[in-house]
Write a protein that holds these residues in place. Structure first.
Motif: not given
Length: 114
Positions: A12, A8, A4
């Protein structure tokens, strides 16, 4: 959790990546691998949950069927008992009548014997 975090980080950093950059091609395989791993984990977890749900549903349906059968049997027993109650009421009334007659005869006999 690590997967995860990778996803992420990928989301980003998406605004900073130039698709023409050769390092983008290098990193894209890692992203694809992460997504494939996530898909595999999702499918495994879904299979486990589907299996648990099937077991729970079977237990639920079995319990409902058992309870419905108990209700049916109890209703049948109640109907039979109601019939028995009516029969017993008649027998009690007859027995009371017989008792009253017997007591009357007893009193008559006692008066006769005096």
């Amino acid at each position: 959790e690590q997967k995860r975090r990778k996803v992420s980080e990928m989301l980003q950093s998406a605004a900073k990546v130039d698709p023409a950059d050769p390092s983008y091609q290098y990193h894209s395989q890692g992203i694809l691998d992460t997504l494939a791993d996530l898909l595999k984990d999702f499918r495994t977890e879904k299979e486990e949950l589907d299996s648990e749900w099937a077991k729970a549903k079977a237990t639920y349906e079995s319990t409902i069927a058992d309870l419905e059968e108990k209700i049916r049997l109890n209703e049948k027993a109640m109907d039979e008992l109601e019939t028995s109650i009516e029969t017993l009421k008649g027998e009690i009334a007859q027995a009371r009548g017989d008792l009253v007659s017997a007591e009357g005869l007893l009193k008559d006999d006692q008066l006769y014997l005096k």
